[in-house]
Scaffold this active site. Structure first.
Site, short mmCIF file in Angstrom:
data_model
loop_
_atom_site.label_atom_id
_atom_site.label_comp_id
_atom_site.label_asym_id
_atom_site.label_seq_id
_atom_site.Cartn_x
_atom_site.Cartn_y
_atom_site.Cartn_z
N ASP A 66 0.83 -1.20 0.00
CA ASP A 66 0.00 0.00 0.00
C ASP A 66 0.86 1.25 0.00
O ASP A 66 2.08 1.19 0.18
CB ASP A 66 -0.96 -0.01 1.20
CG ASP A 66 -0.30 -0.51 2.50
OD1 ASP A 66 0.94 -0.49 2.57
OD2 ASP A 66 -1.02 -0.91 3.41
N ASP A 135 -7.83 -2.02 14.03
CA ASP A 135 -9.23 -2.16 13.58
C ASP A 135 -9.42 -3.37 12.66
O ASP A 135 -10.46 -3.51 12.03
CB ASP A 135 -9.71 -0.87 12.89
CG ASP A 135 -8.96 -0.56 11.59
OD1 ASP A 135 -8.05 -1.35 11.20
OD2 ASP A 135 -9.27 0.46 10.95
N HIS A 137 -7.61 -4.16 9.93
CA HIS A 137 -7.23 -4.06 8.51
C HIS A 137 -5.98 -4.88 8.22
O HIS A 137 -5.13 -5.08 9.10
CB HIS A 137 -7.06 -2.60 8.07
CG HIS A 137 -5.88 -1.86 8.64
ND1 HIS A 137 -5.99 -0.63 9.26
CD2 HIS A 137 -4.56 -2.14 8.68
CE1 HIS A 137 -4.80 -0.20 9.63
NE2 HIS A 137 -3.90 -1.12 9.30
N GLU A 142 -9.72 -1.33 5.12
CA GLU A 142 -10.40 -0.95 6.36
C GLU A 142 -11.73 -1.70 6.49
O GLU A 142 -12.21 -2.30 5.52
CB GLU A 142 -10.64 0.57 6.35
CG GLU A 142 -9.35 1.40 6.30
CD GLU A 142 -8.60 1.45 7.65
OE1 GLU A 142 -8.64 0.47 8.41
OE2 GLU A 142 -7.96 2.48 7.90
C1 F6R Z 1 1.42 -1.44 6.08
C2 F6R Z 1 0.18 -2.17 6.21
C3 F6R Z 1 -0.65 -2.11 7.43
C4 F6R Z 1 0.14 -2.39 8.71
C5 F6R Z 1 -0.76 -2.25 9.92
C6 F6R Z 1 0.00 -2.50 11.20
O1 F6R Z 1 1.98 -1.67 4.79
O2 F6R Z 1 -0.18 -2.83 5.29
O3 F6R Z 1 -1.70 -3.06 7.34
O4 F6R Z 1 0.68 -3.68 8.63
O5 F6R Z 1 -1.31 -0.97 9.94
O6 F6R Z 1 0.97 -1.52 11.36
P1 F6R Z 1 2.10 -1.67 12.46
O7 F6R Z 1 2.89 -2.87 12.10
O8 F6R Z 1 2.91 -0.40 12.33
O9 F6R Z 1 1.41 -1.81 13.76
#
Ligand code: F6R
Length: 258
Positions: A66, A135, A137, A142
């Site tokens: 992403d 949440d 995702h 989301e």
């Molecule tokens: C980032 C991504 C997100 C993160 C998620 C957890 O490329 O795809 O899904 O993996 O927001 O983020 P952290 O690891 O920073 O808690």
């Protein structure tokens, strides 16, 4: 789904072992790369092995999950900059071997289509590394995301923007409202998936992912339909799993297929 509950210090090495085994079997393997805090322990372990010449990614390729919309190339919070600092610049990928969706394209719809095509042309992702949002995702899919979605523009939740404000100097207003993200259907096409989560803040999302009903309310639950998923969590992230004792037992007595 394999659920592995392990000390945080071991998680990076466990996934690095998987990546090393994949590269030994297929040096030009395609890795799916997550950004954020969770995969850092994996990138550290892989970078150490590359520095010690035990592993080479010279023929491997990578696709990011992403990107924020509207951050120009070189912006310190743009995910392409972050993955370069956290991982790509520390290993021996060939130049241009790691790609991400272009969140700064004039035509975002065309950029999404182009990204899907480039993953397909590379033969698809062999091993996808994932984190999970509080949440639920994965990538930036989301709650409410279609379980069949492909790469597209999404609006971030207030919770995700608050969670990620730490990367923007604590300023939630600096966190973009939109992103370009691989869809849940795109992620489900990966041949193998390893999701990593640590800490109490992830416990609720992990409980839904592993033991909840499959629902767009908790997008990561779609992974219950994938045939080769490993969920690697520390004790804190596993703390709301009803069957944690069983997962520990099953892992300790796993049946090794010869
Ligand atoms: C980032 C991504 C997100 C993160 C998620 C957890 O490329 O795809 O899904 O993996 O927001 O983020 P952290 O690891 O920073 O808690």
């Amino acid at each position: 789904m394999d659920v592995v509950i392990a000390p945080d210090e071991q998680i990076g090495e466990i996934v690095a072992d998987d990546i090393a085994a994949l590269i030994a079997a297929r040096p030009d393997a395609v890795l799916g790369l997550a950004t954020g805090s969770s995969p850092l322990r994996i990138y550290d372990a892989v970078a150490e092995r590359v520095a010690r010449k035990q592993l080479s990614l010279a023929r491997a390729r990578g696709f990011m999950l992403d990107e924020y919309v509207g951050l120009p190339p070189g912006h310190p919070c743009r995910y392409s900059t972050v993955i370069d600092e956290d991982f790509v610049s520390r290993v021996d990928f060939a130049p241009g071997a790691v790609r991400g969706p272009d969140g700064d394209a004039a035509d975002l719809t065309a950029a999404c289509t182009d990204y899907e095509e480039s993953i397909g042309e590379a033969g698809g992702v062999d091993l996808q590394i994932l984190g999970i949002g509080t949440d639920g995702h994965i990538a930036f899919n989301e709650p409410g995301s279609s379980l069949a979605s492909r790469t597209r523009v999404k609006t971030l939740t207030a919770q995700t923007r608050a969670d990620n404000a730490r990367f923007f100097g604590g300023d939630i207003d600096a966190v973009p409202r939109h992103c370009v993200t691989q869809g849940l259907g795109t992620i489900m096409d990966a041949r193998r998936i390893v999701l990593v989560a640590t800490g109490d803040a992830k416990a609720e999302a992990i409980a839904h992912l592993v033991e909840g009903p499959v629902s767009a309310r908790w997008p990561a639950t779609v992974l219950q339909h994938h045939r080769r998923v490993t969920v690697l969590v520390d004790d804190a992230a596993a703390s709301r799993l009803e069957l944690a004792d069983y997962y520990r037992h099953a892992h300790a007595h796993r049946h090794l297929v010869s």
